[in-house]
Design an enzyme around this catalytic site. Structure first.
Site, PDB file in Angstrom:
ATOM      1  N   HIS A 150      30.964  38.471  51.939  1.00 40.83           N
ATOM      2  CA  HIS A 150      30.108  37.131  52.088  1.00 40.83           C
ATOM      3  C   HIS A 150      31.373  35.905  53.397  1.00 40.83           C
ATOM      4  O   HIS A 150      31.415  34.881  51.893  1.00 40.83           O
ATOM      5  CB  HIS A 150      29.894  36.633  50.791  1.00 40.83           C
ATOM      6  N   ASP A 172      24.902  31.845  52.325  1.00 37.00           N
ATOM      7  CA  ASP A 172      25.826  32.396  51.272  1.00 37.00           C
ATOM      8  C   ASP A 172      27.328  31.208  51.425  1.00 37.00           C
ATOM      9  O   ASP A 172      28.117  31.257  51.225  1.00 37.00           O
ATOM     10  CB  ASP A 172      26.598  33.283  51.905  1.00 37.00           C
TER      11      ASP A 172
END
Ligand code: 5GP
Ligand code: MN
Length: 514
Positions: A260, A301
């Site tokens: 991420h 994210d």
């Protein structure tokens, strides 16, 4: 420059007479219509080789270069480059052009000044003895080694301060990070005045775009291209420097974790950008909806700590406490996004009316919160229920479509060519394993799909593709049949590939059983 010019880069060995102990690589490449021959030492760095290529292409350090094989695929410019023959040369292309120096005559003076400054510098450097230069080189090498070892330690989590929560970085890492960020910013701003070629701009609109070939500063330039080519700068009176500040802040707020990270943010945004063009969404939705979708993809994210919602809740982290166990991560990503937008210098929404701001904020919150996979079925079922009567003028329908598009982009790695998709799976599993290892240490529940003792690449992908990807992608393709070839077919191919691998593993295991 002559046709047969030799380019030699032997950094460490420049003061050693060439002998059998010195390994060098010879490569041939075509640039500006000429085939050039380059020779570099085995200990050259990627930067050395890029510098050599820039010299051959006669461009400044800010231009973006890409190297292609004879079959058209891009190759990383690194010391790992395979040597080739004069007949099977690489093709070197400059993918940005210096339009400003052509369109703005005042820049010519500036460039002349820079050239003369450079010339003076070269003369000064030439006057130095080789001892001074080699001494400097060894100092640089030693510094690089130290930096690498520090980076390695921070990657291994040595600098992580368990007590001051995962979200903040500890001091040791912070200092390296700040310097790295400063360098990326400098590079980004220098390159952003260049014009990205038409070929790259077109390629950017397709799901076959290969993120692994681009550095972070280059990705920031490409994100700027996306905002510009969707006409957001004119539609919302966004100043170029404010957009650059915003993109840079977004980059800084992604963490250095296996999956991420900023590269994932780039991929999701690029897929969203591709989907917008492939489905001709510009003719169906307004600019505000498109701005919401692209910005949601970019921010979805932000500041991900590398441990999912289940971990946050089970470990009772600050995030879970703050958001009462309700999508703690997604709430955090969105809050960080609006924190960036609250700063004057990075507020791309500055010229929006109050009504427009409200619409943007509501849209972003809905789209980012929709990326919580715990809500996957709820959102997909809603989309299915309206598909047969879908109307682009219906606000509720549009809203569900926007969520679906962000969700599709978010989990779209397997829609990319295998060579691009597979490394992403390694990154994801690495992050999963980091989490499950920590859960085991803390005595927390461990999900089987994250457990290194239970999961393999094929087993992970076959169920994810069968039960999550295909059902989602095929529904979107009902609304946009043109997407079949772009996102459904590659995913079916990936399923076949991983099913074959899974079968082969099972057969091997059965054969080994007594
Ligand atoms: P994200 O966390 O990126 O917002 O949401 C997507 C989630 O879907 C990931 O965290 C991961 O759990 C899952 N996911 C996305 N892509 C893949 C994939 O290719 N394979 C598997 N097994 N899971 C994926
Ligand atoms: Mn994501």
């Amino acid at each position: 420059m002559s046709m047969s010019r030799d380019l030699i880069f032997l950094p460490e060995a420049c003061h050693v007479p060439p002998g059998p102990q010195m390994t060098t690589k010879i490569i041939h490449f075509m640039v500006n219509g000429r085939v050039e021959r380059a020779e570099f030492g085995a200990d050259s760095t990627a930067e050395d080789i890029k510098e050599l290529f820039r010299a051959a292409a006669e461009v400044s350090p800010h231009h973006i270069l890409k190297l292609y094989k004879a079959n058209g695929s891009v190759v990383n410019i690194s010391p790992m480059l395979e040597p080739n023959s004069q007949d099977s040369y690489y093709r070197l292309e400059v993918v940005t052009s210096d339009v400003q120096s052509i369109t703005m005559p005042s820049n010519v003076d500036n460039m002349e000044h820079r050239v003369s400054h450079l010339e003076t510098k070269v003369l000064e450097e030439a006057g130095k003895t080789s001892e001074v230069i080699s001494d400097l080189q060894s100092q640089v090498e030693s510094f690089k080694r130290k930096l690498e070892s520090i980076k390695h330690l921070s990657w291994m989590g040595i600098f992580r301060d368990e007590n001051t929560k995962q979200i903040s970085k500890s001091k040791g890492t912070q200092l390296n990070m700040e310097e790295e960020h400063r360098q990326v910013r400098r590079k980004f701003l220098n390159m952003s005045s260049l014009q990205v070629t038409e070929e790259v701009r077109d390629h950017l609109k397709t799901p076959i775009f290969d993120n692994w070939q681009w550095e972070e500063a280059e990705m920031l330039v490409l994100l700027q291209v996306m905002f510009t080519d969707l006409d957001f700068l004119t539609a919302f009176q966004i100043k170029k420097d404010v957009l650059q500040n915003f993109l840079f802040e977004v980059y800084c707020h992604y963490n250095n974790i296996p999956f991420h990270n900023f590269q994932h943010c780039f991929c999701v945004t690029q897929m969203m950008y591709g989907l917008i063009w492939l489905t001709d969404l510009k003719s169906k939705l307004c600019s505000m909806d498109l701005l919401i979708m692209l910005t949601s993809a970019l921010c979805h994210d932000l500041d991900h700590p590398g441990y999912n919602n289940v971990y946050q809740i089970n470990a009772r982290t600050e995030l879970a406490l703050r958001y009462n166990d309700i999508s703690p991560l997604e709430n955090h990503h969105c809050a960080v996004a609006f924190g960036i937008l609250a700063k004057e210098e990075s507020n791309i929404l500055k010229h929006l009316t109050t009504e427009q701001y409200k619409q943007f904020r509501a849209g972003m919150i809905k789209c980012i919160l929709a990326t919580d996979m715990a809500r996957h079925n709820e959102i997909l079922n809603k989309f299915k229920s309206i598909l047969s009567i879908f109307d682009f003028r219906n606000k509720d329908h549009k809203e569900v479509l926007m969520k679906i598009m962000v969700k599709v982009s978010d989990i779209s790695n397997e829609a990319r060519p295998m060579a691009v998709a597979e490394p992403w799976l390694d990154c994801l599993l690495q992050e999963f394993f980091n989490q499950s290892d920590k859960e085991k240490l803390k005595g927390l529940p461990v999900a089987p799909f994250m457990d290194r003792d239970k999961v393999s690449k094929p087993s992970s992908q076959t169920s994810f593709i069968r039960f999550v990807l295909l059902p989602l992608f095929t529904e979107l393709t009902r609304l946009f049949p043109c997407l079949e070839q772009h996102i459904v077919e590659p995913v079916r191919r990936a399923l076949e590939y991983y099913s074959d691998l899974e079968r082969a593993t099972q057969q091997r295991e059965t054969a080994c059983k007594p």
